[in-house]
Design an enzyme around this catalytic site. Structure first.
Site, PDB file in Angstrom:
ATOM      1  N   ASP A  93      18.932 116.193  21.957  1.00  3.90           N
ATOM      2  CA  ASP A  93      19.216 117.215  22.382  1.00  3.90           C
ATOM      3  C   ASP A  93      18.461 118.069  22.847  1.00  3.90           C
ATOM      4  O   ASP A  93      16.795 117.726  22.769  1.00  3.90           O
ATOM      5  CB  ASP A  93      20.112 118.446  20.964  1.00  3.90           C
ATOM      6  CG  ASP A  93      18.867 118.698  19.847  1.00  3.90           C
ATOM      7  OD1 ASP A  93      17.771 117.652  19.875  1.00  3.90           O
ATOM      8  OD2 ASP A  93      19.518 117.853  18.920  1.00  3.90           O
ATOM      9  N   ASP A 268      29.187 114.451  17.743  1.00  3.19           N
ATOM     10  CA  ASP A 268      28.077 114.264  16.917  1.00  3.19           C
ATOM     11  C   ASP A 268      27.653 115.301  15.723  1.00  3.19           C
ATOM     12  O   ASP A 268      28.615 116.581  16.127  1.00  3.19           O
ATOM     13  CB  ASP A 268      26.245 114.245  17.603  1.00  3.19           C
ATOM     14  CG  ASP A 268      25.942 115.798  17.685  1.00  3.19           C
ATOM     15  OD1 ASP A 268      25.796 115.840  16.832  1.00  3.19           O
ATOM     16  OD2 ASP A 268      26.565 116.866  18.306  1.00  3.19           O
ATOM     17  N   CYS A 306      38.281  98.684   4.458  1.00  2.00           N
ATOM     18  CA  CYS A 306      37.598  98.945   5.961  1.00  2.00           C
ATOM     19  C   CYS A 306      37.003  96.678   5.299  1.00  2.00           C
ATOM     20  O   CYS A 306      36.677  96.545   4.699  1.00  2.00           O
ATOM     21  CB  CYS A 306      36.862  99.522   4.914  1.00  2.00           C
ATOM     22  SG  CYS A 306      34.706  99.787   5.535  1.00  2.00           S
ATOM     23  N   CYS A 308      33.853  96.892   6.612  1.00  2.00           N
ATOM     24  CA  CYS A 308      31.907  97.310   6.700  1.00  2.00           C
ATOM     25  C   CYS A 308      31.147  96.677   5.154  1.00  2.00           C
ATOM     26  O   CYS A 308      32.364  95.729   4.279  1.00  2.00           O
ATOM     27  CB  CYS A 308      31.764  98.026   6.153  1.00  2.00           C
ATOM     28  SG  CYS A 308      31.905  99.191   4.498  1.00  2.00           S
ATOM     29  N   CYS A 311      32.054  97.264   1.728  1.00  2.00           N
ATOM     30  CA  CYS A 311      33.238  97.445   1.164  1.00  2.00           C
ATOM     31  C   CYS A 311      33.258  95.637   1.226  1.00  2.00           C
ATOM     32  O   CYS A 311      34.187  95.308   0.628  1.00  2.00           O
ATOM     33  CB  CYS A 311      34.696  97.561   2.383  1.00  2.00           C
ATOM     34  SG  CYS A 311      34.241  99.697   1.656  1.00  2.00           S
ATOM     35  N   HIS A 337      28.782 102.595   5.259  1.00  2.00           N
ATOM     36  CA  HIS A 337      30.290 102.765   5.294  1.00  2.00           C
ATOM     37  C   HIS A 337      30.521 103.778   5.836  1.00  2.00           C
ATOM     38  O   HIS A 337      31.559 104.113   6.512  1.00  2.00           O
ATOM     39  CB  HIS A 337      30.996 103.002   3.866  1.00  2.00           C
ATOM     40  CG  HIS A 337      32.373 102.787   3.452  1.00  2.00           C
ATOM     41  ND1 HIS A 337      32.967 102.415   3.666  1.00  2.00           N
ATOM     42  CD2 HIS A 337      32.748 104.470   3.179  1.00  2.00           C
ATOM     43  CE1 HIS A 337      34.577 102.383   3.569  1.00  2.00           C
ATOM     44  NE2 HIS A 337      33.943 104.336   3.333  1.00  2.00           N
TER      45      HIS A 337
END
Length: 373
Positions: A93, A268, A306, A308, A311, A337
């Protein structure tokens, strides 16, 4: 063969669209959520963690990287990709939002913004040309123009004057980096505060300039959720259909899906990473505050749906223990996560668009999350 800046729409479902944007460091499939890496890293994560999460693009912050370690130092080390070890696309940015957040520490003029560093009080100046130069030193794939983010509550007269200044600064940014002069892309930013007619005028002015993509700025700055959604839905269709559309800094799960429904491609927000460090986790069953005592002896995974790392390897009880003990691993696992949730959310939206079932997909997520936001 694709070239840097190519944008191809793969499918639509209503106003929602799935597309591909080619950058110098890879092709991004949209809709896409971009994790925020303010100072050249996503807090608590390594580049390998981001790769494992299948993050397509991350953000860097021009203001913060200019202050520390300095854009020229980064340039001497081959640019932000080499310096940080992340070889995927990066969006930077302009630093405008951070500068304008300094309140009494900055002064706006036609030439740019004079401000004092939040770190040591030293005086600096950002012109449109300067922020392009900084981002060229950083070597990001997508650069943003300098704009003025009008505070919520600003009156119409001030907002109109600011809109004109943002347009003039955008034109100077484009002139400082002529279209086709390199592999970096440059996006314009639509402002106009919370006045629909001013948003329309800003979109007309900014979209008359030849940018590689167009963003909606100045939202999620203190206004109500209905007002934010009204302005977003009004502005999104005013942006060119053949260019990527980016909604800056707005990012609950439902905000993102509302944006996708309105035809926005890129998002974002610090929400998933900041909330991870505060113990608030997003799951397919709703939000979980891992600090709560009810999880002290809960041996279930955080989210049974999940896959990930957090998890599949650890229990809620262990995640709560780490957080309560303020172990650094808590921040890493929670961040993994939450980002997995947000990245999976936008990937699922892309698939739903291609299958013509986006409305159903959104309703399924809304049933879980809308009441909690």
């Amino acid at each position: 063969m694709t070239n840097t800046g190519d944008f191809h729409i793969l499918g639509t479902d209503g106003q929602a669209r799935c597309a591909e944007l080619t950058t110098a460091h890879g092709t991004i499939r949209t809709p896409v959520f971009m994790p925020v890496g303010t100072v050249g890293c996503v807090k608590a994560l390594s580049p390998d963690d981001l790769t494992a999460l299948k993050a397509q693009i991350i953000l860097g912050n021009t203001y913060h990287l200019y202050i520390l370690p300095g854009d020229e130092l980064v340039a001497r080390r081959g640019g932000l990709h080499t310096f940080s070890g992340w070889d995927g696309p990066i969006l930077t940015d302009s630093g405008g939002f951070q500068v304008f957040s300094l309140q009494g520490l900055r002064k706006i003029s036609e030439d740019g913004v004079e401000f004092r560093s939040h770190r040591d009080g030293s005086k600096h100046f950002f012109s449109p040309e300067k922020v392009v130069s900084i981002q060229r030193n950083l070597g990001s794939d997508i650069m943003m123009v300098l704009d003025e983010c009008v505070p919520y509550g600003a009156d119409k007269e001030y907002t109109a004057q600011s809109l004109g200044l943002t347009t003039r600064w955008a034109a100077r940014c484009r002139a400082a980096y002529p279209q086709g002069s390199g592999n970096q892309l440059l996006f314009g930013i639509v402002q106009g505060g919370f006045f629909q007619d001013l948003r329309s005028e800003s979109a007309r002015q900014i979209c008359d300039l030849p940018f590689d993509g167009y963003a909606i700025g100045g939202l999620s700055v203190g206004e109500s959720k209905p007002l934010m959604l009204d302005i977003m839905r009004h502005t999104a269709p005013l942006l060119p259909a053949d260019k990527p559309r980016y909604l800056m800094g707005v990012g609950t799960p439902m905000d993102i899906l509302d944006g996708i429904e309105a035809g926005i491609d890129m998002f974002d927000c610090v929400l998933p990473t900041r909330n991870a460090r505060n113990g608030t986790l997003y799951t397919s069953l709703g939000k979980v505050n891992i600090k709560r005592a009810e999880y002290k002896e809960d041996d279930r995974p955080l989210d049974p749906n999940c896959d990930c790392y957090a998890c599949t390897r650890f229990s809620r009880a262990y995640l709560r223990h780490l957080y309560t003990a303020r172990e650094l691993l808590a921040y890493r696992l929670n961040t993994i996560h939450n980002l997995h949730y947000f990245l999976t959310l936008t990937h699922g939206a892309a698939q739903a668009i291609l299958q013509g079932r986006f409305a159903t997909y959104k309703a399924e997520v809304q049933a879980v999350h809308a009441h909690a936001e």
